[in-house]
Design a protein around this motif. Sequence first.
Motif, PDB file in Angstrom:
ATOM      1  N   LEU A   1     -67.969 -29.493 -24.035  1.00 52.47           N
ATOM      2  CA  LEU A   1     -66.976 -28.938 -23.110  1.00 52.47           C
ATOM      3  C   LEU A   1     -66.598 -27.512 -23.506  1.00 52.47           C
ATOM      4  O   LEU A   1     -66.451 -26.637 -22.643  1.00 52.47           O
ATOM      5  CB  LEU A   1     -65.728 -29.814 -23.072  1.00 52.47           C
ATOM      6  N   THR A   2     -66.477 -27.274 -24.814  1.00 56.32           N
ATOM      7  CA  THR A   2     -66.199 -25.921 -25.281  1.00 56.32           C
ATOM      8  C   THR A   2     -67.317 -24.969 -24.870  1.00 56.32           C
ATOM      9  O   THR A   2     -67.066 -23.838 -24.444  1.00 56.32           O
ATOM     10  CB  THR A   2     -66.028 -25.898 -26.814  1.00 56.32           C
ATOM     11  N   THR A   3     -68.556 -25.430 -25.004  1.00 58.24           N
ATOM     12  CA  THR A   3     -69.711 -24.615 -24.614  1.00 58.24           C
ATOM     13  C   THR A   3     -69.698 -24.329 -23.118  1.00 58.24           C
ATOM     14  O   THR A   3     -69.983 -23.194 -22.689  1.00 58.24           O
ATOM     15  CB  THR A   3     -71.019 -25.327 -24.999  1.00 58.24           C
ATOM     16  N   GLU A   4     -69.368 -25.326 -22.320  1.00 55.75           N
ATOM     17  CA  GLU A   4     -69.295 -25.127 -20.871  1.00 55.75           C
ATOM     18  C   GLU A   4     -68.215 -24.120 -20.502  1.00 55.75           C
ATOM     19  O   GLU A   4     -68.433 -23.230 -19.664  1.00 55.75           O
ATOM     20  CB  GLU A   4     -69.031 -26.465 -20.184  1.00 55.75           C
ATOM     21  N   LEU A   5     -67.058 -24.257 -21.129  1.00 58.38           N
ATOM     22  CA  LEU A   5     -65.966 -23.310 -20.861  1.00 58.38           C
ATOM     23  C   LEU A   5     -66.361 -21.893 -21.271  1.00 58.38           C
ATOM     24  O   LEU A   5     -66.088 -20.927 -20.550  1.00 58.38           O
ATOM     25  CB  LEU A   5     -64.709 -23.736 -21.612  1.00 58.38           C
TER      26      LEU A   5
ATOM     27  N   SER B   1     -68.633  -9.475 -29.017  1.00 57.36           N
ATOM     28  CA  SER B   1     -67.536  -9.907 -29.890  1.00 57.36           C
ATOM     29  C   SER B   1     -66.368 -10.457 -29.081  1.00 57.36           C
ATOM     30  O   SER B   1     -65.746 -11.445 -29.472  1.00 57.36           O
ATOM     31  CB  SER B   1     -67.061  -8.736 -30.762  1.00 57.36           C
ATOM     32  N   GLN B   2     -66.085  -9.830 -27.952  1.00 56.48           N
ATOM     33  CA  GLN B   2     -64.983 -10.302 -27.111  1.00 56.48           C
ATOM     34  C   GLN B   2     -65.299 -11.658 -26.500  1.00 56.48           C
ATOM     35  O   GLN B   2     -64.412 -12.504 -26.356  1.00 56.48           O
ATOM     36  CB  GLN B   2     -64.698  -9.281 -26.013  1.00 56.48           C
ATOM     37  N   VAL B   3     -66.546 -11.878 -26.147  1.00 55.77           N
ATOM     38  CA  VAL B   3     -66.957 -13.189 -25.622  1.00 55.77           C
ATOM     39  C   VAL B   3     -66.749 -14.269 -26.681  1.00 55.77           C
ATOM     40  O   VAL B   3     -66.251 -15.362 -26.382  1.00 55.77           O
ATOM     41  CB  VAL B   3     -68.431 -13.155 -25.171  1.00 55.77           C
ATOM     42  N   VAL B   4     -67.104 -13.962 -27.923  1.00 56.46           N
ATOM     43  CA  VAL B   4     -66.912 -14.919 -29.010  1.00 56.46           C
ATOM     44  C   VAL B   4     -65.428 -15.206 -29.222  1.00 56.46           C
ATOM     45  O   VAL B   4     -65.018 -16.356 -29.419  1.00 56.46           O
ATOM     46  CB  VAL B   4     -67.542 -14.403 -30.318  1.00 56.46           C
ATOM     47  N   ILE B   5     -64.605 -14.163 -29.151  1.00 59.91           N
ATOM     48  CA  ILE B   5     -63.159 -14.334 -29.314  1.00 59.91           C
ATOM     49  C   ILE B   5     -62.608 -15.258 -28.238  1.00 59.91           C
ATOM     50  O   ILE B   5     -61.779 -16.137 -28.506  1.00 59.91           O
ATOM     51  CB  ILE B   5     -62.447 -12.966 -29.272  1.00 59.91           C
ATOM     52  N   VAL B   6     -63.058 -15.079 -27.010  1.00 58.10           N
ATOM     53  CA  VAL B   6     -62.584 -15.928 -25.916  1.00 58.10           C
ATOM     54  C   VAL B   6     -63.066 -17.360 -26.099  1.00 58.10           C
ATOM     55  O   VAL B   6     -62.340 -18.320 -25.812  1.00 58.10           O
ATOM     56  CB  VAL B   6     -63.044 -15.358 -24.559  1.00 58.10           C
ATOM     57  N   MET B   7     -64.293 -17.526 -26.607  1.00 56.73           N
ATOM     58  CA  MET B   7     -64.780 -18.876 -26.886  1.00 56.73           C
ATOM     59  C   MET B   7     -63.894 -19.580 -27.906  1.00 56.73           C
ATOM     60  O   MET B   7     -63.506 -20.735 -27.744  1.00 56.73           O
ATOM     61  CB  MET B   7     -66.227 -18.817 -27.391  1.00 56.73           C
TER      62      MET B   7
END
Length: 223
Positions: A23-27, A153-159
């Motif tokens: 679910l985390t991956t999907e989000l 990096s921002q994508v990782v932070i949001v994940m």
Amino acid sequence: MAYQFDFGAILPHWKLLLDGVVLTTELAAIGAVAGVGLGILGAWARTSRTPVISQAVAVYVELIRNTPFLVQLFFIFFGLPALGVKLTEFQAAALAMTINLGAYSTEIVRAGIQAIPQGQIEAAQSLAMNRVQIFRYIVIRPALKKIWPALSSQVVIVMLGSSVCSQIAAEELTFAANYIQGMNFRAFEVYFVTTGMYLVMSILLRQILKIFGNFLFERRHHA
């Protein structure tokens, strides 16, 4: 030391953790694609010659960047139903992550756009290309190449920020960890393993984004 470690207590709940990772991956996937897309659109709007459009996007960016993600999430999930807009936990989490990443990526992409030499834009204008064509064929690709590490990096932070979505009962990884800890009371073991899982997910996501960026920009370059 009186505490007895028992990581085996987590094994019966491995499926819950796996479901949380999924679910985390999907989000993260939805938030990344939609958020970056929104950021590109926002960056283009910020360069608009129409002050109303540019200022509206600027207000959106400042509003999101200067308020907590948790409050944004609560507003979407608990506040919008008062206006008749009801969302599931997953929908609210995905929307909040998209809006949040969209604001940050707007400024990141805009920085990349501003780094494009003005001479390239003037050359495109001399070829009678309109504003949309210039943005699409001349500006956006080299701009993204310049800011790809920061955007990744921002994508990782949001994940990683998706862990907050457990507060609205979105069944992602942190929600699963909290649930397991509530059953076996092995807080150290549960959150130690969960931390490791987030670390692995972050490293993998960075590598995927790096490979994708290299493929996208190098392929275009050779083409």
